[in-house]
Motif scaffolding. Structure first.
Motif, short mmCIF file in Angstrom:
data_model
loop_
_atom_site.label_atom_id
_atom_site.label_comp_id
_atom_site.label_asym_id
_atom_site.label_seq_id
_atom_site.Cartn_x
_atom_site.Cartn_y
_atom_site.Cartn_z
N UNK A 17 -10.28 12.71 -93.72
CA UNK A 17 -9.01 13.59 -93.90
C UNK A 17 -8.01 12.56 -94.42
N UNK A 18 -7.55 11.49 -93.77
CA UNK A 18 -6.67 10.36 -94.39
C UNK A 18 -6.91 9.08 -93.53
N UNK A 19 -6.99 8.02 -94.50
CA UNK A 19 -7.45 6.59 -93.66
C UNK A 19 -5.99 6.10 -93.30
N UNK A 20 -5.34 6.78 -92.42
CA UNK A 20 -4.15 6.27 -91.69
C UNK A 20 -3.00 6.31 -92.84
N UNK A 48 -17.56 9.10 -83.03
CA UNK A 48 -18.08 10.34 -82.66
C UNK A 48 -17.45 11.14 -84.02
N UNK A 49 -18.00 12.22 -84.22
CA UNK A 49 -17.79 13.08 -85.44
C UNK A 49 -16.42 13.14 -85.73
N UNK A 50 -15.77 13.68 -84.68
CA UNK A 50 -14.32 13.79 -84.81
C UNK A 50 -13.47 12.74 -85.25
N UNK A 51 -13.85 11.43 -84.86
CA UNK A 51 -13.07 10.19 -85.54
C UNK A 51 -13.46 10.16 -86.76
N UNK A 52 -14.61 10.38 -87.47
CA UNK A 52 -15.05 10.27 -88.81
C UNK A 52 -14.42 11.51 -89.54
N UNK A 53 -14.48 12.60 -89.07
CA UNK A 53 -13.58 13.62 -89.63
C UNK A 53 -12.16 13.40 -89.80
N UNK A 54 -11.62 12.72 -88.76
CA UNK A 54 -10.08 12.23 -89.09
C UNK A 54 -9.76 11.41 -90.17
N UNK A 55 -10.73 10.45 -90.13
CA UNK A 55 -10.50 9.24 -91.17
C UNK A 55 -11.09 9.75 -92.81
N UNK A 79 2.07 21.77 -92.03
CA UNK A 79 3.28 21.42 -91.11
C UNK A 79 4.25 20.30 -91.43
N UNK A 80 3.35 19.16 -91.81
CA UNK A 80 4.01 18.10 -92.22
C UNK A 80 4.76 18.22 -93.55
N UNK A 81 4.32 18.92 -94.71
CA UNK A 81 5.08 19.21 -96.00
C UNK A 81 5.93 20.01 -95.64
N UNK A 82 6.19 20.71 -94.74
CA UNK A 82 7.30 21.58 -94.53
C UNK A 82 8.52 20.80 -93.86
N UNK A 83 8.11 20.02 -92.75
CA UNK A 83 8.93 19.49 -91.73
C UNK A 83 9.08 18.22 -91.85
N UNK A 84 8.13 17.32 -92.57
CA UNK A 84 8.21 15.79 -92.50
C UNK A 84 7.37 15.27 -93.68
N UNK A 85 8.16 15.96 -94.90
CA UNK A 85 7.30 15.34 -96.09
C UNK A 85 7.09 13.93 -96.36
N UNK A 86 8.12 13.05 -95.79
CA UNK A 86 8.03 11.86 -95.96
C UNK A 86 6.84 11.09 -95.29
N UNK A 87 6.43 11.61 -94.25
CA UNK A 87 5.24 11.28 -93.34
C UNK A 87 4.13 11.76 -94.30
N UNK A 88 3.87 13.06 -94.77
CA UNK A 88 2.86 13.24 -95.35
C UNK A 88 2.58 12.40 -96.85
N UNK A 89 3.69 12.15 -97.47
CA UNK A 89 3.93 11.17 -98.74
C UNK A 89 3.05 9.71 -98.41
N UNK A 90 3.36 9.33 -97.00
CA UNK A 90 3.00 7.91 -96.62
C UNK A 90 1.38 8.13 -96.17
N UNK A 91 0.84 9.03 -96.27
CA UNK A 91 -0.64 9.26 -95.68
C UNK A 91 -1.57 8.70 -96.74
N UNK A 92 -2.58 7.94 -96.46
CA UNK A 92 -3.39 7.39 -97.54
C UNK A 92 -4.51 8.41 -97.80
#
Length: 212
Positions: A52-55, A43-50, A10-23
């Motif tokens: 995915x991308x470290x902010x 928790x596992x969900x927090x680990x999965x989140x990070x 969704x970010x790639x289509x709608x907000x590519x600048x945010x996707x490009x800013x992800x680590x």
């Protein structure tokens, strides 16, 4: 497809600048070091989140969480330490007064506190307010639930029972067309909900959860 992948598409289509800013994702060593610094079990969900991308690199002024910035682990630690300082340096009387002004939505899910060193932020608005992880829920809450908290957030909302459920919820809202992207005067783009139409996601949450 996982909700993380769906959000990224969704970010790639709608907000590519945010996707490009992800680590890139955090390494296992970075996650272990972070958990040790906070002396918590994540928790596992927090680990999965990070994983995915470290902010974000934070080179732009909007983020994937309806505009709130996705903080890298180093910034999460810095914000968490700032809240620890608030708790440690506040007098019992002033902290009690701040705590008494807090409410939980729904009742009994989030402890009615101004600050808690078991609240771990992962998103911020740049003004001392956060979306984060609650590792010390009240009696009806869930360990690892996602809540709002911060300088202006007296009404603490249990938004979702886990990070994964929060991302699932957000992807469902986006697929239903609940987003509002505007070009601001500085040329950057803001991102928030369309229903309700607000400028700040935390204001939107207050309306979306007003009946609880």
């Amino acid at each position: 497809m996982s909700s993380f992948n769906a959000l990224e598409e969704w970010l790639a289509i709608n907000l590519p600048e945010v996707l490009s800013d992800l680590n890139p994702g955090a390494t296992e060593d970075e996650l272990r070091t972070f958990a040790a610094a906070l002396n918590v079990t994540l928790p596992a969900g927090f680990l999965e989140l990070y994983r995915w991308h470290n902010g974000q690199k934070m080179k732009i002024h909007t983020g994937p969480w309806y505009g709130l910035i996705f903080m890298p682990l180093s910034r999460v630690l810095s914000e968490w330490l700032s809240w620890e300082d608030v708790i440690r340096q506040s007098s019992p009387e002033s902290l009690a007064s701040l705590n008494n002004s807090s409410t939980s939505v729904p009742l009994g899910f989030v402890r009615c506190l101004y600050a808690n060193n078991r609240w771990i932020p992962f998103a911020h608005d740049g003004a001392g307010n956060h979306i984060g992880l609650d590792l010390d829920p009240d009696e009806k809450g869930t360990f690892g639930q996602v809540i709002n908290f911060g300088r202006d957030e007296e009404r603490k909302i249990a938004i979702a029972p886990s990070v994964g459920a929060f991302v699932d919820w957000m992807v469902e809202e986006l697929r239903a067309g609940n987003f509002n992207i505007k070009t601001e005067s500085d040329g950057g783009r803001s991102f928030n909900t369309l229903r309700p139409e607000k400028y700040h996601f935390l204001d939107s949450l207050a309306v979306m959860f007003r009946d609880y």
